[in-house]
Design a protein around this motif. Structure first.
Motif, PDB file in Angstrom:
ATOM      1  N   THR A  98     152.326  61.290 112.755  1.00 53.24           N
ATOM      2  CA  THR A  98     150.878  61.162 112.889  1.00 53.24           C
ATOM      3  C   THR A  98     150.223  62.528 113.084  1.00 53.24           C
ATOM      4  OG1 THR A  98     151.256  59.017 113.943  1.00 53.24           O
ATOM      5  CG2 THR A  98     149.051  59.953 114.122  1.00 53.24           C
ATOM      6  N   ASP A  99     150.803  63.326 113.963  1.00 48.06           N
ATOM      7  CA  ASP A  99     150.248  64.660 114.191  1.00 48.06           C
ATOM      8  C   ASP A  99     150.258  65.475 112.897  1.00 48.06           C
ATOM      9  OD1 ASP A  99     149.911  63.969 116.784  1.00 48.06           O
ATOM     10  OD2 ASP A  99     151.653  65.065 117.547  1.00 48.06           O
ATOM     11  N   PHE A 100     151.361  65.398 112.191  1.00 47.63           N
ATOM     12  CA  PHE A 100     151.441  66.138 110.933  1.00 47.63           C
ATOM     13  C   PHE A 100     150.362  65.669 109.962  1.00 47.63           C
ATOM     14  CE2 PHE A 100     153.196  66.158 106.539  1.00 47.63           C
ATOM     15  CZ  PHE A 100     153.005  67.514 106.292  1.00 47.63           C
ATOM     16  N   ALA A 101     150.217  64.369 109.855  1.00 49.59           N
ATOM     17  CA  ALA A 101     149.220  63.817 108.927  1.00 49.59           C
ATOM     18  C   ALA A 101     147.823  64.300 109.269  1.00 49.59           C
ATOM     19  CB  ALA A 101     149.278  62.292 108.938  1.00 49.59           C
ATOM     20  N   VAL A 102     147.500  64.263 110.548  1.00 56.63           N
ATOM     21  CA  VAL A 102     146.161  64.689 110.969  1.00 56.63           C
ATOM     22  C   VAL A 102     145.948  66.163 110.670  1.00 56.63           C
ATOM     23  CG1 VAL A 102     144.697  65.116 112.974  1.00 56.63           C
ATOM     24  CG2 VAL A 102     145.879  62.928 112.744  1.00 56.63           C
ATOM     25  N   GLU A 103     146.900  66.973 111.026  1.00 57.61           N
ATOM     26  CA  GLU A 103     146.702  68.415 110.849  1.00 57.61           C
ATOM     27  C   GLU A 103     146.711  68.810 109.375  1.00 57.61           C
ATOM     28  OE1 GLU A 103     148.150  71.452 113.270  1.00 57.61           O
ATOM     29  OE2 GLU A 103     148.660  70.154 114.964  1.00 57.61           O
ATOM     30  N   ARG A 104     147.501  68.124 108.588  1.00 59.48           N
ATOM     31  CA  ARG A 104     147.482  68.423 107.160  1.00 59.48           C
ATOM     32  C   ARG A 104     146.123  68.095 106.568  1.00 59.48           C
ATOM     33  NH1 ARG A 104     151.398  65.980 102.480  1.00 59.48           N
ATOM     34  NH2 ARG A 104     150.916  63.966 103.406  1.00 59.48           N
ATOM     35  N   ALA A 105     145.624  66.907 106.896  1.00 54.61           N
ATOM     36  CA  ALA A 105     144.329  66.519 106.348  1.00 54.61           C
ATOM     37  C   ALA A 105     143.259  67.509 106.785  1.00 54.61           C
ATOM     38  CB  ALA A 105     143.975  65.109 106.802  1.00 54.61           C
ATOM     39  N   ARG A 106     143.312  67.911 108.042  1.00 58.49           N
ATOM     40  CA  ARG A 106     142.324  68.845 108.539  1.00 58.49           C
ATOM     41  C   ARG A 106     142.439  70.181 107.801  1.00 58.49           C
ATOM     42  NH1 ARG A 106     141.458  67.625 114.448  1.00 58.49           N
ATOM     43  NH2 ARG A 106     143.673  68.089 114.560  1.00 58.49           N
ATOM     44  N   ALA A 107     143.657  70.639 107.608  1.00 57.62           N
ATOM     45  CA  ALA A 107     143.847  71.944 106.975  1.00 57.62           C
ATOM     46  C   ALA A 107     143.348  71.951 105.533  1.00 57.62           C
ATOM     47  CB  ALA A 107     145.332  72.320 107.013  1.00 57.62           C
ATOM     48  N   VAL A 108     143.582  70.864 104.831  1.00 61.55           N
ATOM     49  CA  VAL A 108     143.221  70.840 103.410  1.00 61.55           C
ATOM     50  C   VAL A 108     141.767  70.433 103.192  1.00 61.55           C
ATOM     51  CG1 VAL A 108     143.758  69.847 101.164  1.00 61.55           C
ATOM     52  CG2 VAL A 108     145.593  70.335 102.771  1.00 61.55           C
ATOM     53  N   LEU A 109     141.289  69.511 104.005  1.00 57.75           N
ATOM     54  CA  LEU A 109     139.988  68.914 103.714  1.00 57.75           C
ATOM     55  C   LEU A 109     138.844  69.441 104.566  1.00 57.75           C
ATOM     56  CD1 LEU A 109     141.189  65.231 103.350  1.00 57.75           C
ATOM     57  CD2 LEU A 109     140.969  66.952 101.569  1.00 57.75           C
ATOM     58  N   SER A 110     139.148  70.236 105.553  1.00 57.01           N
ATOM     59  CA  SER A 110     138.039  70.690 106.399  1.00 57.01           C
ATOM     60  C   SER A 110     137.387  71.950 105.866  1.00 57.01           C
ATOM     61  CB  SER A 110     138.500  70.881 107.843  1.00 57.01           C
ATOM     62  OG  SER A 110     138.564  69.616 108.471  1.00 57.01           O
ATOM     63  N   ALA A 111     136.261  72.223 106.438  1.00 61.78           N
ATOM     64  CA  ALA A 111     135.296  73.200 105.945  1.00 61.78           C
ATOM     65  C   ALA A 111     135.867  74.465 105.299  1.00 61.78           C
ATOM     66  CB  ALA A 111     134.344  73.574 107.075  1.00 61.78           C
ATOM     67  N   GLY A 112     136.896  75.056 105.861  1.00 59.65           N
ATOM     68  CA  GLY A 112     137.407  76.323 105.359  1.00 59.65           C
ATOM     69  C   GLY A 112     137.586  76.335 103.851  1.00 59.65           C
ATOM     70  N   ASP A 113     137.657  77.499 103.269  1.00 64.57           N
ATOM     71  CA  ASP A 113     137.791  77.558 101.815  1.00 64.57           C
ATOM     72  C   ASP A 113     139.239  77.417 101.359  1.00 64.57           C
ATOM     73  OD1 ASP A 113     136.445  80.831 102.235  1.00 64.57           O
ATOM     74  OD2 ASP A 113     138.346  80.056 102.943  1.00 64.57           O
ATOM     75  N   ARG A 114     140.130  77.140 102.282  1.00 63.93           N
ATOM     76  CA  ARG A 114     141.514  76.887 101.914  1.00 63.93           C
ATOM     77  C   ARG A 114     141.605  75.828 100.820  1.00 63.93           C
ATOM     78  NH1 ARG A 114     145.465  78.604 105.733  1.00 63.93           N
ATOM     79  NH2 ARG A 114     145.854  80.647 104.874  1.00 63.93           N
ATOM     80  N   GLY A 115     141.080  74.657 101.127  1.00 61.79           N
ATOM     81  CA  GLY A 115     141.192  73.556 100.194  1.00 61.79           C
ATOM     82  C   GLY A 115     140.043  73.475  99.207  1.00 61.79           C
ATOM     83  N   ALA A 116     138.950  74.182  99.511  1.00 62.64           N
ATOM     84  CA  ALA A 116     137.772  74.086  98.652  1.00 62.64           C
ATOM     85  C   ALA A 116     138.088  74.540  97.230  1.00 62.64           C
ATOM     86  CB  ALA A 116     136.632  74.916  99.234  1.00 62.64           C
ATOM     87  N   LEU A 117     138.889  75.566  97.119  1.00 56.79           N
ATOM     88  CA  LEU A 117     139.240  76.047  95.796  1.00 56.79           C
ATOM     89  C   LEU A 117     140.003  74.984  95.007  1.00 56.79           C
ATOM     90  CD1 LEU A 117     138.895  78.502  94.042  1.00 56.79           C
ATOM     91  CD2 LEU A 117     141.087  79.328  94.815  1.00 56.79           C
ATOM     92  N   GLY A 118     140.790  74.191  95.715  1.00 54.38           N
ATOM     93  CA  GLY A 118     141.498  73.095  95.068  1.00 54.38           C
ATOM     94  C   GLY A 118     140.532  72.149  94.367  1.00 54.38           C
ATOM     95  N   ARG A 119     139.390  71.920  94.971  1.00 52.54           N
ATOM     96  CA  ARG A 119     138.366  71.087  94.325  1.00 52.54           C
ATOM     97  C   ARG A 119     137.914  71.701  93.017  1.00 52.54           C
ATOM     98  NH1 ARG A 119     135.918  70.686  99.075  1.00 52.54           N
ATOM     99  NH2 ARG A 119     134.169  72.024  98.509  1.00 52.54           N
ATOM    100  N   ALA A 120     137.665  72.992  93.045  1.00 48.75           N
ATOM    101  CA  ALA A 120     137.219  73.678  91.834  1.00 48.75           C
ATOM    102  C   ALA A 120     138.265  73.567  90.736  1.00 48.75           C
ATOM    103  CB  ALA A 120     136.923  75.146  92.150  1.00 48.75           C
ATOM    104  N   ILE A 121     139.520  73.683  91.118  1.00 52.03           N
ATOM    105  CA  ILE A 121     140.581  73.590  90.121  1.00 52.03           C
ATOM    106  C   ILE A 121     140.658  72.181  89.556  1.00 52.03           C
ATOM    107  CG2 ILE A 121     143.078  73.627  89.821  1.00 52.03           C
ATOM    108  CD1 ILE A 121     142.910  75.904  92.059  1.00 52.03           C
ATOM    109  N   ARG A 122     140.596  71.202  90.426  1.00 55.59           N
ATOM    110  CA  ARG A 122     140.637  69.826  89.957  1.00 55.59           C
ATOM    111  C   ARG A 122     139.482  69.537  89.007  1.00 55.59           C
ATOM    112  NH1 ARG A 122     143.460  69.586  94.677  1.00 55.59           N
ATOM    113  NH2 ARG A 122     145.350  68.341  94.472  1.00 55.59           N
ATOM    114  N   ALA A 123     138.335  70.140  89.288  1.00 63.44           N
ATOM    115  CA  ALA A 123     137.180  69.908  88.422  1.00 63.44           C
ATOM    116  C   ALA A 123     137.358  70.567  87.056  1.00 63.44           C
ATOM    117  CB  ALA A 123     135.916  70.434  89.095  1.00 63.44           C
ATOM    118  N   GLU A 124     138.119  71.638  87.013  1.00 61.76           N
ATOM    119  CA  GLU A 124     138.261  72.408  85.776  1.00 61.76           C
ATOM    120  C   GLU A 124     139.548  72.102  85.026  1.00 61.76           C
ATOM    121  OE1 GLU A 124     136.287  74.627  84.029  1.00 61.76           O
ATOM    122  OE2 GLU A 124     134.847  73.639  85.318  1.00 61.76           O
ATOM    123  N   VAL A 125     140.301  71.140  85.525  1.00 62.68           N
ATOM    124  CA  VAL A 125     141.645  70.922  85.002  1.00 62.68           C
ATOM    125  C   VAL A 125     141.697  70.862  83.480  1.00 62.68           C
ATOM    126  CG1 VAL A 125     142.966  68.810  84.606  1.00 62.68           C
ATOM    127  CG2 VAL A 125     143.181  69.999  86.754  1.00 62.68           C
TER     128      VAL A 125
END
Lengths: 218, 218
Positions: A98-125
């Motif tokens: 559970t802890d892993f799941a929460v922290e992973r989701a936070r790391a990828v989906l929260s405000a930081g630009d860590r995961g934001a770029l992933g959105r751009a890539i998915r949009a441009e696939v």
DNA sequence: GTCTATACAGGGATAGAC
DNA sequence: GTCTATCCCTGTATAGAC
């Protein structure tokens, strides 16, 4: 997009300027997406002139694909650390998952630009050359899933989980604990409340454990 | 994007022209995404002059949001028919669920522009006004999931499945049988082999049934 | 009176030149 | 580092055609 874009320009110029550019590009592409992002905005955010940007990267596409690959590797590394923290030497499996799941989701989906770029890539696939996309997948999502599968194998060896196909198990875990939030937040484009995140993780882990519960010894 | 865009222009002009425009817009937005799509291309694909497009829809944004909502409702209707076909009066539950999963994935993720527009919307989510996005969700994904939950409730009433929280059950089913393919194909941007589709559906249904198996009567 | 065809103003983008 | 050539897109305007 052209397939040779990534290798188009070498590492000319000062390394710190280059780093500022990649950081700025990651942020701007993540915020605006590939098409809307402008080289002017990236140069401004990096605090360098546009000429300097073109000195380091042949064109917009090269810059985008380059930061995409880099970001993918960084995110994989961050995931690896989360697994080290929560899934090695785990005692209470439900809690660890559970802890892993929460922290992973936070790391990828929260405000930081860590995961934001992933959105751009998915949009441009559809516009990304197949070999670059493959490299991105391999350095990112695929590597992470492979890593996760290994953790599950180790956990199974310790008798805490019934696993017969580790990659498949890792896939199920990710679907049940991560993709629900990812979809709901559109991969981080919309904010997710922390309680929502915890709720989904708990439900997902619950379902996951019901699938893979170790049969009681008798 | 502006929030009043959808209601900006009424239904002036010939209805058949309007229909040609919405069809063309759905196709072009689906292929190119919102930013890359041009009004010239849409007019050309519709076989009308650009002025006619602007006669029916105030601007590009109005057109996009309008076809987005329409497409969302159409897709929901198509999903409803699939559920009617596979989940009502089902005898072999495993078979029914698997067939439904396969056909749903095919309908949403395969070449047609049905699901392609969904990609464009997901890519633009950050630029879509909250109330329009909510309307889109309500007419599309949310309605479908609610519909699916009702089917599961009916199936549970017939004693074929153990369901205590129907919406949650529907969510799990969708995650396990659909989101894996959706992610792999980037929501239909990349083709998925039909066997892959069937394989994932079968595995997903298997896991799903393991979670919700009815306890044996004793 | 709606539609077609085309041209055009205005803005912004990339990428290169000085 | 600024300045500019070139292109493309949106949205409007101006013709004429069924």
């Amino acid at each position: 997009m052209r397939s040779d874009a990534v290798a188009a320009t070498g590492g000319a110029g000062r390394p710190e300027k280059r780093k500022a550019i990649t950081r700025a590009a990651t942020a701007v592409f993540g915020r605006e997406g590939y098409v809307r992002a402008s080289m002017d905005a990236i140069a401004a955010e990096a605090g360098v002139s546009k000429r300097t940007v073109y000195n380091h990267f042949a064109d917009k596409e090269t810059l985008f694909l380059s930061v995409a690959l880099q970001n993918s590797a960084e995110l994989t590394e961050a995931m690896r650390e989360l697994m080290d923290k929560h899934l090695d030497r785990v005692v209470d499996l439900r809690q660890g998952l559970t802890d892993f799941a929460v922290e992973r989701a936070r790391a990828v989906l929260s405000a930081g630009d860590r995961g934001a770029l992933g959105r751009a890539i998915r949009a441009e696939v559809a516009n990304i050359p197949a070999d670059v996309l493959e490299a991105w997948l391999e350095a990112g999502p695929i590597a992470s899933q492979r890593d996760l599968a290994q953790r599950f194998e180790a956990i199974a060896d310790r008798g805490l989980l019934a696993v017969d196909d580790a990659p498949q198990t890792a896939e199920q875990f990710t679907l049940l604990t991560f993709h629900g939030v990812a979809e709901r937040s559109f991969w981080g484009a919309l904010p997710v409340a922390d309680e929502e995140l915890a709720r989904i993780a708990a439900l997902g882990v619950d379902a996951f454990l019901r699938i893979h519960r170790v049969p009681a010894v008798r």
